[in-house]
Design a protein around this motif. Structure first.
Motif, PDB file in Angstrom:
ATOM      1  N   VAL A   1      14.888 115.078  80.861  1.00 54.74           N
ATOM      2  CA  VAL A   1      13.675 115.823  80.089  1.00 54.74           C
ATOM      3  C   VAL A   1      12.526 115.810  80.717  1.00 54.74           C
ATOM      4  O   VAL A   1      11.777 116.900  80.557  1.00 54.74           O
ATOM      5  CB  VAL A   1      13.419 114.303  79.032  1.00 54.74           C
ATOM      6  N   ARG A   2      12.455 115.366  82.075  1.00 49.57           N
ATOM      7  CA  ARG A   2      11.218 115.806  82.911  1.00 49.57           C
ATOM      8  C   ARG A   2      11.622 117.162  83.416  1.00 49.57           C
ATOM      9  O   ARG A   2      10.401 118.060  83.547  1.00 49.57           O
ATOM     10  CB  ARG A   2      11.208 114.649  84.229  1.00 49.57           C
ATOM     11  N   ARG A   3      12.976 117.339  83.663  1.00 52.37           N
ATOM     12  CA  ARG A   3      13.165 118.907  84.224  1.00 52.37           C
ATOM     13  C   ARG A   3      12.658 119.777  83.115  1.00 52.37           C
ATOM     14  O   ARG A   3      12.113 120.868  83.467  1.00 52.37           O
ATOM     15  CB  ARG A   3      14.522 118.840  84.488  1.00 52.37           C
ATOM     16  N   ARG A   4      13.089 119.278  81.802  1.00 52.86           N
ATOM     17  CA  ARG A   4      13.015 120.729  80.877  1.00 52.86           C
ATOM     18  C   ARG A   4      11.420 120.709  80.664  1.00 52.86           C
ATOM     19  O   ARG A   4      10.869 121.758  80.376  1.00 52.86           O
ATOM     20  CB  ARG A   4      13.399 120.088  79.488  1.00 52.86           C
ATOM     21  N   ILE A   5      10.544 119.738  80.776  1.00 52.19           N
ATOM     22  CA  ILE A   5       9.148 119.755  80.759  1.00 52.19           C
ATOM     23  C   ILE A   5       8.557 120.500  81.923  1.00 52.19           C
ATOM     24  O   ILE A   5       7.579 121.199  81.810  1.00 52.19           O
ATOM     25  CB  ILE A   5       8.608 118.389  80.746  1.00 52.19           C
ATOM     26  N   ARG A   6       8.913 120.198  83.058  1.00 52.77           N
ATOM     27  CA  ARG A   6       8.704 121.116  84.309  1.00 52.77           C
ATOM     28  C   ARG A   6       8.838 122.656  84.055  1.00 52.77           C
ATOM     29  O   ARG A   6       7.914 123.357  84.424  1.00 52.77           O
ATOM     30  CB  ARG A   6       9.134 120.569  85.596  1.00 52.77           C
ATOM     31  N   ALA A   7      10.033 122.662  83.584  1.00 48.97           N
ATOM     32  CA  ALA A   7      10.422 124.350  83.385  1.00 48.97           C
ATOM     33  C   ALA A   7       9.388 124.845  82.450  1.00 48.97           C
ATOM     34  O   ALA A   7       9.033 126.118  82.472  1.00 48.97           O
ATOM     35  CB  ALA A   7      11.902 124.360  83.025  1.00 48.97           C
ATOM     36  N   ALA A   8       9.189 124.320  81.149  1.00 49.67           N
ATOM     37  CA  ALA A   8       8.147 124.901  80.511  1.00 49.67           C
ATOM     38  C   ALA A   8       7.129 125.039  80.931  1.00 49.67           C
ATOM     39  O   ALA A   8       6.075 126.148  80.479  1.00 49.67           O
ATOM     40  CB  ALA A   8       8.271 124.052  79.135  1.00 49.67           C
ATOM     41  N   ALA A   9       6.336 124.142  81.616  1.00 50.83           N
ATOM     42  CA  ALA A   9       5.005 124.216  81.961  1.00 50.83           C
ATOM     43  C   ALA A   9       4.834 125.194  83.190  1.00 50.83           C
ATOM     44  O   ALA A   9       3.780 125.801  83.052  1.00 50.83           O
ATOM     45  CB  ALA A   9       4.926 122.623  82.680  1.00 50.83           C
ATOM     46  N   GLU A  10       5.950 125.442  83.914  1.00 46.71           N
ATOM     47  CA  GLU A  10       5.984 126.305  85.125  1.00 46.71           C
ATOM     48  C   GLU A  10       5.993 127.600  84.160  1.00 46.71           C
ATOM     49  O   GLU A  10       5.117 128.710  84.750  1.00 46.71           O
ATOM     50  CB  GLU A  10       6.952 126.401  86.155  1.00 46.71           C
ATOM     51  N   HIS A  11       6.744 127.861  83.247  1.00 48.47           N
ATOM     52  CA  HIS A  11       6.717 129.221  82.573  1.00 48.47           C
ATOM     53  C   HIS A  11       5.207 129.663  82.207  1.00 48.47           C
ATOM     54  O   HIS A  11       4.750 130.458  82.382  1.00 48.47           O
ATOM     55  CB  HIS A  11       7.594 129.216  81.303  1.00 48.47           C
ATOM     56  N   GLU A  12       4.517 128.718  81.722  1.00 47.08           N
ATOM     57  CA  GLU A  12       3.248 128.793  81.110  1.00 47.08           C
ATOM     58  C   GLU A  12       2.220 128.952  81.890  1.00 47.08           C
ATOM     59  O   GLU A  12       1.352 130.015  82.064  1.00 47.08           O
ATOM     60  CB  GLU A  12       2.566 127.622  80.120  1.00 47.08           C
ATOM     61  N   GLU A  13       2.292 128.187  83.342  1.00 47.87           N
ATOM     62  CA  GLU A  13       1.483 128.431  84.468  1.00 47.87           C
ATOM     63  C   GLU A  13       1.678 129.676  85.155  1.00 47.87           C
ATOM     64  O   GLU A  13       0.738 130.048  85.483  1.00 47.87           O
ATOM     65  CB  GLU A  13       1.800 127.167  85.419  1.00 47.87           C
ATOM     66  N   LYS A  14       2.951 130.271  85.262  1.00 46.59           N
ATOM     67  CA  LYS A  14       3.109 131.296  85.931  1.00 46.59           C
ATOM     68  C   LYS A  14       2.185 132.665  84.971  1.00 46.59           C
ATOM     69  O   LYS A  14       1.600 133.541  85.776  1.00 46.59           O
ATOM     70  CB  LYS A  14       4.314 131.734  86.027  1.00 46.59           C
ATOM     71  N   VAL A  15       2.437 132.565  83.908  1.00 45.25           N
ATOM     72  CA  VAL A  15       1.530 133.540  82.901  1.00 45.25           C
ATOM     73  C   VAL A  15       0.072 133.287  83.034  1.00 45.25           C
ATOM     74  O   VAL A  15      -0.604 134.480  83.292  1.00 45.25           O
ATOM     75  CB  VAL A  15       1.905 133.209  81.509  1.00 45.25           C
ATOM     76  N   SER A  16      -0.296 132.216  83.135  1.00 42.93           N
ATOM     77  CA  SER A  16      -1.856 131.798  83.361  1.00 42.93           C
ATOM     78  C   SER A  16      -2.165 132.526  85.051  1.00 42.93           C
ATOM     79  O   SER A  16      -3.239 133.053  84.992  1.00 42.93           O
ATOM     80  CB  SER A  16      -2.200 130.364  83.419  1.00 42.93           C
ATOM     81  N   TYR A  17      -1.329 131.906  86.084  1.00 42.52           N
ATOM     82  CA  TYR A  17      -1.980 132.321  87.236  1.00 42.52           C
ATOM     83  C   TYR A  17      -1.648 133.847  87.583  1.00 42.52           C
ATOM     84  O   TYR A  17      -2.336 134.528  88.397  1.00 42.52           O
ATOM     85  CB  TYR A  17      -1.077 131.707  88.273  1.00 42.52           C
ATOM     86  N   ASP A  18      -0.813 134.408  86.831  1.00 40.34           N
ATOM     87  CA  ASP A  18      -0.546 135.861  86.766  1.00 40.34           C
ATOM     88  C   ASP A  18      -1.745 136.820  86.278  1.00 40.34           C
ATOM     89  O   ASP A  18      -1.552 137.989  86.101  1.00 40.34           O
ATOM     90  CB  ASP A  18       0.655 136.271  86.405  1.00 40.34           C
ATOM     91  N   GLY A  19      -2.598 136.086  85.452  1.00 40.14           N
ATOM     92  CA  GLY A  19      -3.768 136.937  84.804  1.00 40.14           C
ATOM     93  C   GLY A  19      -4.356 136.306  83.767  1.00 40.14           C
ATOM     94  O   GLY A  19      -5.532 136.901  83.610  1.00 40.14           O
ATOM     95  N   ARG A  20      -3.719 135.499  82.933  1.00 44.57           N
ATOM     96  CA  ARG A  20      -4.136 134.904  81.916  1.00 44.57           C
ATOM     97  C   ARG A  20      -5.450 134.095  82.003  1.00 44.57           C
ATOM     98  O   ARG A  20      -6.228 134.059  81.079  1.00 44.57           O
ATOM     99  CB  ARG A  20      -3.051 134.126  80.906  1.00 44.57           C
ATOM    100  N   LEU A  21      -5.520 133.439  83.315  1.00 41.14           N
ATOM    101  CA  LEU A  21      -6.540 132.401  83.790  1.00 41.14           C
ATOM    102  C   LEU A  21      -8.100 133.243  83.833  1.00 41.14           C
ATOM    103  O   LEU A  21      -8.777 132.824  83.265  1.00 41.14           O
ATOM    104  CB  LEU A  21      -6.356 131.777  84.647  1.00 41.14           C
ATOM    105  N   GLY A  22      -7.646 134.468  84.279  1.00 40.50           N
ATOM    106  CA  GLY A  22      -8.900 135.246  84.603  1.00 40.50           C
ATOM    107  C   GLY A  22      -9.508 134.843  86.121  1.00 40.50           C
ATOM    108  O   GLY A  22      -9.262 133.869  86.655  1.00 40.50           O
ATOM    109  N   GLU A  23      -9.780 135.887  86.710  1.00 39.42           N
ATOM    110  CA  GLU A  23     -10.604 135.621  88.157  1.00 39.42           C
ATOM    111  C   GLU A  23     -11.402 134.439  88.400  1.00 39.42           C
ATOM    112  O   GLU A  23     -11.502 133.782  89.345  1.00 39.42           O
ATOM    113  CB  GLU A  23     -11.159 136.832  88.954  1.00 39.42           C
TER     114      GLU A  23
END
Length: 236
Positions: free
Chosen positions: A93-115
């Motif tokens: 379950v922790r692995r699944r949570i990490r995978a989903a969190a990292e997916h969202e975080e990658k989108v954020s760090y790749d531009g969704r967060l803003g400079e």
């Protein structure tokens, strides 16, 4: 529950019940003792740091339960206690949570967060990799109950939910630290996947993921300075 902890009365909804006062007469701590307690607590809490590098060593489960019990004593709007704490120990379950969190975080760090937001994070050394989700032996996922949901489908609005749950999380972090454990607050955005992975009911919305454990032997934290008391306190 700890052997020294009495069994509490079972909570049930009190919506619309009349006010029933109960006496409250705690022992008053002598000023000298209070000063000593406050000074020690200030020093202990100043040692608290957000940790992202965890040892996989297991932690006593009762310590985690007692910390959650401490958090659940937090004040809340109309005493509605609008929180649920999900203790996640299962590695898959922790692995699944990490995978989903990292997916969202990658989108954020790749531009969704803003400079501007990325620039604020840069001194902390964070990125989209969230190894602490699976390295730490436990996660505490905190949900806020936007409304009360009865077994028959009855709904009643909860009040001051954000404030209430925020106070409870602060008390949880304090209890964990004073029990010798390290933790961090992780808030991937969006967090809807947490309710899906953990099969939470419709009235609950994810508030934070808190990895908990001991710091790794090679743990490092950002070299930061907290604001001094005179920068945060205004006396009138």
């Amino acid at each position: 529950m700890s052997d020294t902890t009495p069994s509490p009365q079972q909570w049930s909804p009190t919506h619309g019940d009349p006010y029933r006062p109960a006496p409250y007469r705690p022992d008053r701590i002598a000023a000298e003792t209070a000063l000593a307690h406050a000074a020690r607590l200030r020093l202990r809490m100043d040692e608290r740091r957000t940790v992202r590098s965890f040892s996989p060593d297991p932690v006593p489960e009762q310590v985690l339960r007692d910390a959650v019990a401490c958090a659940a004593t937090a004040p809340s709007g109309a005493h509605q206690q609008p929180w649920t704490f999900v203790l996640v120990k299962d590695p898959e379950v922790r692995r699944r949570i990490r995978a989903a969190a990292e997916h969202e975080e990658k989108v954020s760090y790749d531009g969704r967060l803003g400079e501007e937001w990325l620039a604020a994070l840069r001194p902390l050394g964070t990125d989209a990799v969230k190894a602490h989700m699976t390295d730490a032996p436990a996660l505490i996922v905190v949900f806020q109950q936007r409304y009360w949901l009865g077994e028959d489908g009855t709904k009643r609005k909860h009040y001051y939910v954000d404030e209430s749950v925020g106070i409870a999380v602060g008390m949880l972090l304090t209890a964990l630290h004073l029990s010798g454990l390290a933790a961090l607050i992780h808030t991937p955005s969006p967090m809807r996947f947490l309710g899906e992975v953990l099969d939470r009911p419709e009235n609950e919305k994810a508030f934070a993921v808190i990895p908990v454990g001991y710091p790794a032997d090679d743990c490092e934290v950002p070299d930061l300075v907290r604001k001094s008391l005179d920068q945060v306190l205004v006396e009138v």
